[in-house]
Design a protein around this motif. Structure first.
Motif, PDB file in Angstrom:
ATOM      1  N   MET A   1      -1.068  56.492  65.618  1.00 17.91           N
ATOM      2  CA  MET A   1       0.034  56.311  66.544  1.00 17.91           C
ATOM      3  C   MET A   1       1.315  56.776  65.893  1.00 17.91           C
ATOM      4  O   MET A   1       1.653  56.350  64.800  1.00 17.91           O
ATOM      5  CB  MET A   1       0.151  54.830  66.929  1.00 17.91           C
ATOM      6  CG  MET A   1       1.292  54.501  67.904  1.00 17.91           C
ATOM      7  SD  MET A   1       2.864  54.192  67.094  1.00 17.91           S
ATOM      8  CE  MET A   1       2.480  52.762  66.127  1.00 17.91           C
ATOM      9  N   ARG A   2       2.039  57.671  66.538  1.00 19.78           N
ATOM     10  CA  ARG A   2       3.286  58.170  65.998  1.00 19.78           C
ATOM     11  C   ARG A   2       4.408  57.881  66.968  1.00 19.78           C
ATOM     12  O   ARG A   2       4.320  58.173  68.154  1.00 19.78           O
ATOM     13  CB  ARG A   2       3.186  59.671  65.735  1.00 19.78           C
ATOM     14  CG  ARG A   2       2.235  60.036  64.598  1.00 19.78           C
ATOM     15  CD  ARG A   2       2.083  61.516  64.454  1.00 19.78           C
ATOM     16  NE  ARG A   2       1.327  62.074  65.584  1.00 19.78           N
ATOM     17  CZ  ARG A   2       1.021  63.366  65.689  1.00 19.78           C
ATOM     18  NH1 ARG A   2       1.437  64.212  64.768  1.00 19.78           N
ATOM     19  NH2 ARG A   2       0.323  63.797  66.715  1.00 19.78           N
ATOM     20  N   VAL A   3       5.480  57.293  66.454  1.00 25.49           N
ATOM     21  CA  VAL A   3       6.655  57.009  67.261  1.00 25.49           C
ATOM     22  C   VAL A   3       7.849  57.595  66.544  1.00 25.49           C
ATOM     23  O   VAL A   3       8.006  57.418  65.343  1.00 25.49           O
ATOM     24  CB  VAL A   3       6.862  55.497  67.457  1.00 25.49           C
ATOM     25  CG1 VAL A   3       8.092  55.231  68.298  1.00 25.49           C
ATOM     26  CG2 VAL A   3       5.643  54.873  68.116  1.00 25.49           C
ATOM     27  N   TYR A   4       8.693  58.303  67.276  1.00 16.90           N
ATOM     28  CA  TYR A   4       9.864  58.918  66.679  1.00 16.90           C
ATOM     29  C   TYR A   4      11.116  58.348  67.322  1.00 16.90           C
ATOM     30  O   TYR A   4      11.155  58.078  68.518  1.00 16.90           O
ATOM     31  CB  TYR A   4       9.835  60.437  66.870  1.00 16.90           C
ATOM     32  CG  TYR A   4       8.572  61.068  66.345  1.00 16.90           C
ATOM     33  CD1 TYR A   4       8.400  61.275  64.980  1.00 16.90           C
ATOM     34  CD2 TYR A   4       7.537  61.410  67.215  1.00 16.90           C
ATOM     35  CE1 TYR A   4       7.240  61.838  64.492  1.00 16.90           C
ATOM     36  CE2 TYR A   4       6.369  61.976  66.735  1.00 16.90           C
ATOM     37  CZ  TYR A   4       6.224  62.189  65.373  1.00 16.90           C
ATOM     38  OH  TYR A   4       5.063  62.731  64.897  1.00 16.90           O
ATOM     39  N   ILE A   5      12.147  58.171  66.504  1.00 14.82           N
ATOM     40  CA  ILE A   5      13.417  57.632  66.982  1.00 14.82           C
ATOM     41  C   ILE A   5      14.462  58.734  66.965  1.00 14.82           C
ATOM     42  O   ILE A   5      14.633  59.414  65.965  1.00 14.82           O
ATOM     43  CB  ILE A   5      13.895  56.461  66.102  1.00 14.82           C
ATOM     44  CG1 ILE A   5      12.849  55.337  66.125  1.00 14.82           C
ATOM     45  CG2 ILE A   5      15.237  55.942  66.565  1.00 14.82           C
ATOM     46  CD1 ILE A   5      13.207  54.194  65.217  1.00 14.82           C
ATOM     47  N   PHE A   6      15.185  58.906  68.069  1.00 13.85           N
ATOM     48  CA  PHE A   6      16.226  59.913  68.151  1.00 13.85           C
ATOM     49  C   PHE A   6      17.570  59.247  68.394  1.00 13.85           C
ATOM     50  O   PHE A   6      17.707  58.389  69.253  1.00 13.85           O
ATOM     51  CB  PHE A   6      15.969  60.881  69.319  1.00 13.85           C
ATOM     52  CG  PHE A   6      14.875  61.852  69.028  1.00 13.85           C
ATOM     53  CD1 PHE A   6      15.159  63.096  68.518  1.00 13.85           C
ATOM     54  CD2 PHE A   6      13.554  61.501  69.257  1.00 13.85           C
ATOM     55  CE1 PHE A   6      14.139  63.986  68.255  1.00 13.85           C
ATOM     56  CE2 PHE A   6      12.534  62.392  68.983  1.00 13.85           C
ATOM     57  CZ  PHE A   6      12.832  63.646  68.484  1.00 13.85           C
ATOM     58  N   GLY A 299       0.979  58.790  72.575  1.00 14.45           N
ATOM     59  CA  GLY A 299      -0.186  58.395  73.348  1.00 14.45           C
ATOM     60  C   GLY A 299      -1.290  57.749  72.555  1.00 14.45           C
ATOM     61  O   GLY A 299      -2.412  57.602  73.073  1.00 14.45           O
ATOM     62  N   LEU A 300      -1.020  57.325  71.312  1.00 15.86           N
ATOM     63  CA  LEU A 300      -2.030  56.672  70.490  1.00 15.86           C
ATOM     64  C   LEU A 300      -1.726  55.180  70.355  1.00 15.86           C
ATOM     65  O   LEU A 300      -0.588  54.743  70.489  1.00 15.86           O
ATOM     66  CB  LEU A 300      -2.078  57.305  69.089  1.00 15.86           C
ATOM     67  CG  LEU A 300      -2.395  58.800  69.020  1.00 15.86           C
ATOM     68  CD1 LEU A 300      -2.402  59.268  67.571  1.00 15.86           C
ATOM     69  CD2 LEU A 300      -3.732  59.100  69.694  1.00 15.86           C
ATOM     70  N   CYS A 301      -2.793  54.420  70.089  1.00 19.34           N
ATOM     71  CA  CYS A 301      -2.626  52.992  69.824  1.00 19.34           C
ATOM     72  C   CYS A 301      -2.005  52.790  68.445  1.00 19.34           C
ATOM     73  O   CYS A 301      -1.872  53.727  67.648  1.00 19.34           O
ATOM     74  CB  CYS A 301      -3.977  52.275  69.879  1.00 19.34           C
ATOM     75  SG  CYS A 301      -4.804  52.342  71.474  1.00 19.34           S
ATOM     76  N   ALA A 302      -1.665  51.534  68.138  1.00 16.08           N
ATOM     77  CA  ALA A 302      -1.084  51.210  66.838  1.00 16.08           C
ATOM     78  C   ALA A 302      -2.052  51.520  65.708  1.00 16.08           C
ATOM     79  O   ALA A 302      -1.638  51.846  64.594  1.00 16.08           O
ATOM     80  CB  ALA A 302      -0.668  49.732  66.800  1.00 16.08           C
ATOM     81  N   GLY A 304      -4.053  54.035  65.690  1.00 13.68           N
ATOM     82  CA  GLY A 304      -4.314  55.468  65.667  1.00 13.68           C
ATOM     83  C   GLY A 304      -5.359  55.939  66.642  1.00 13.68           C
ATOM     84  O   GLY A 304      -5.633  57.149  66.711  1.00 13.68           O
ATOM     85  N   ARG A 305      -5.958  55.057  67.390  1.00 15.56           N
ATOM     86  CA  ARG A 305      -6.997  55.454  68.333  1.00 15.56           C
ATOM     87  C   ARG A 305      -6.383  56.026  69.603  1.00 15.56           C
ATOM     88  O   ARG A 305      -5.298  55.659  70.018  1.00 15.56           O
ATOM     89  CB  ARG A 305      -7.878  54.256  68.689  1.00 15.56           C
ATOM     90  CG  ARG A 305      -8.706  53.732  67.516  1.00 15.56           C
ATOM     91  CD  ARG A 305      -9.576  52.568  67.960  1.00 15.56           C
ATOM     92  NE  ARG A 305     -10.391  52.054  66.862  1.00 15.56           N
ATOM     93  CZ  ARG A 305     -11.215  51.015  66.984  1.00 15.56           C
ATOM     94  NH1 ARG A 305     -11.339  50.393  68.154  1.00 15.56           N
ATOM     95  NH2 ARG A 305     -11.912  50.614  65.933  1.00 15.56           N
ATOM     96  N   THR A 306      -7.132  56.918  70.227  1.00 15.06           N
ATOM     97  CA  THR A 306      -6.700  57.529  71.479  1.00 15.06           C
ATOM     98  C   THR A 306      -6.925  56.554  72.635  1.00 15.06           C
ATOM     99  O   THR A 306      -7.972  55.918  72.725  1.00 15.06           O
ATOM    100  CB  THR A 306      -7.487  58.822  71.750  1.00 15.06           C
ATOM    101  OG1 THR A 306      -7.264  59.724  70.668  1.00 15.06           O
ATOM    102  CG2 THR A 306      -7.042  59.478  73.048  1.00 15.06           C
TER     103      THR A 306
END
Length: 336
Positions: A1-6, A299-302, A304-306
């Motif tokens: 799971m990837r989350v980016y902050i802008f 779109g991934l879980c915490a 890393g799963r789809t």
């Protein structure tokens, strides 16, 4: 799971990379710019503890202080005036119910009313010489006789009797509220000519956006509500919003609509927790959103799963410095 902050700016579309990836939260390959909806960005990545690096702005809370923030009555802040309001007045006391006024904390801060005072055009008297904390959204009732008012309204807990009482005029009067350093906090007035059939009703402030000197701010109440919200009240609320897109989004690696943009907007006195839930109500991922920032979800879980294609919900939990929570929810759809 990837989350980016802008970090969001109305005029700047490019952002500087500020942190390397952590476990389960990784930057794009090579850390290079990537394209989202044809606008180039560079991600502010976060590590597994949802912490940004020291070069980024963060909001720090005094976790070692068990007390909520208190705004001193001696504060020179221009925001003090109008933050504690005279919200209800009972000027025509009876044998079984003394005169009283209700004060309402209209702000998101805590105030200590020690050495605050109230008064009329004739005189001003001290409310209390001891600590009296008034939290966001809290009420305190100031009365001539605490015992009589408590007997009539046994559920009202925050009642105080000043050392000396300044009586109200039964027909027309102007009331003032001052901080301990003499700063005018609020002013309110009433006139018997404003109301029809006024006998023993209380006067309730129904519009917190108008001055207490405005006739439109007040109405008679057959059922007084000391220490509780008035029957009908109009006031401004902080601007909170939540936007997501694109809809649907398709995290299939083709470079188009691969990330869901999540944009919460909230005032500085709030924090925001963003949680994504599946259509079955199960939590997929949750992260704290810094102020003036956007998040990108791949779109991934915490773990890393789809996740399976289909609808989902993005829920923003906004928490003020006073502990009040407000929620906004948006529905999205994931395709693959």
């Amino acid at each position: 799971m990837r989350v980016y902050i802008f970090i969001i700016s109305l005029f700047i579309a490019h952002y500087r990379l500020c942190a390397e990836s952590g476990i389960g939260l990784r930057s794009p390959a090579g850390g290079s710019d990537f394209t989202f909806n044809s606008v180039p960005h560079t991600a502010h990545c976060i590590n597994e503890n949802n912490q940004r690096n020291s070069n980024s702005e963060t909001v720090k809370l005094a976790s070692n202080n068990p007390l909520k923030p208190v705004v001193s009555s001696s504060s020179k802040s221009s925001k003090v005036q109008g933050t504690v309001l005279i919200s209800e007045i009972f000027p025509r006391g009876r044998v079984d119910q003394p005169e009283w006024i209700e004060l309402f904390n209209y702000s998101e801060d805590w105030y200590d009313l020690q050495n605050w005072s109230y008064g009329t055009t004739e005189d001003t008297v001290l409310i209390t010489d001891t600590t009296l904390l008034l939290g966001p959204g809290d009420f305190v009732v100031v009365t001539r006789r605490q015992d009589l008012l408590s007997r009539r309204y046994p559920l009202v807990r925050n009642i105080i009797q000043p050392p000396q009482w300044q009586a109200f005029n039964n027909s027309n009067d102007t009331l003032y509220l001052f901080s301990s350093n003499g700063q005018l906090i609020d002013i309110a007035c009433y006139s018997s000519s404003w109301f029809r059939g006024w006998s023993s009703q209380s006067i309730q402030r129904t519009n917190m956006n108008l001055s207490g000197l405005d006739q439109r701010s007040w109405m008679l109440s057959e059922d007084p509500t000391p220490g509780a919200p008035n029957r009908t009240v109009t006031f401004n609320t902080p601007s909170l919003s939540l936007d997501i897109g694109p809809l649907p989004f398709k995290p299939n690696g083709d470079g188009k609509d691969d990330y869901l943009l999540i944009l919460p907007q909230f005032p500085s006195q709030y924090t925001a927790q963003i949680t994504i839930y599946g259509f079955d109500g199960r939590e997929i991922v949750s992260i704290e959103a810094p102020n003036n920032a956007a998040l990108l979800w791949d779109g991934l879980c915490a773990n890393g799963r789809t996740i399976s294609p289909g609808p989902f919900f993005v829920v923003a939990e906004f928490t003020s410095t006073g502990g009040y929570k407000r929620y906004l929810r948006k529905k999205g759809v994931l395709w693959r």
